[in-house]
Motif scaffolding. Sequence first.
Motif, PDB file in Angstrom:
ATOM      1  N   SER A 191       0.834  -1.211   0.000  1.00 10.92           N
ATOM      2  CA  SER A 191       0.000   0.000   0.000  1.00 10.92           C
ATOM      3  C   SER A 191       0.864   1.254   0.000  1.00 10.92           C
ATOM      4  N   ILE A 207       2.586   1.610  -3.405  1.00 11.92           N
ATOM      5  CA  ILE A 207       1.649   2.089  -4.421  1.00 11.92           C
ATOM      6  C   ILE A 207       1.429   3.593  -4.252  1.00 11.92           C
ATOM      7  N   THR A 227       1.826   3.280  -8.857  1.00 10.02           N
ATOM      8  CA  THR A 227       1.562   2.137  -9.730  1.00 10.02           C
ATOM      9  C   THR A 227       1.610   0.852  -8.919  1.00 10.02           C
ATOM     10  N   LEU A 228       0.966  -0.168  -9.434  1.00 12.53           N
ATOM     11  CA  LEU A 228       0.987  -1.463  -8.766  1.00 12.53           C
ATOM     12  C   LEU A 228       2.384  -2.061  -8.830  1.00 12.53           C
TER      13      LEU A 228
END
Length: 138
Positions: free
Chosen positions: A103, A106, A111-112
């Motif tokens: 988390s 990100i 971005t993931l």
Amino acid sequence: MHNEGLDTAGLFAAIVTVIEVIGVVVVIVGIGIAAVLSVRALVRGGGGRAAYQVLRTTIGGSILLGLEIFVAADIIHTLSAPSFEDAAVLGLIVLIRTVLSMSIQIEIEGTLPWRRALLTSGGEIVVNAIANEANAKK
């Protein structure tokens, strides 16, 4: 022979405590570095948004690095006295910290994690922030 087990358990407990203290110091020092870099970005004329971004990114990186250190301490603690209950607790802690780390990452990178071309750890984020600051001086 029973004393040997107690000595080993005490040694592992001391090692875990030292590693946890290192994790806390990393987070605290990271927050200090973040504050300094943020103020310097503001003084250089980058504006509030740039200062905030530097602060946010660097604090996030130091928290990520601290979490990685805490997970290492938890692993050593579990290895020192392995039981099913300890392993289950470790698994839950690692799961929670992994979700928290993802988390934060990100939030920092926008971005993931699996979409990044290169993996970036918390330490790399802090080092990159310091390097960017050094390059800005030139």
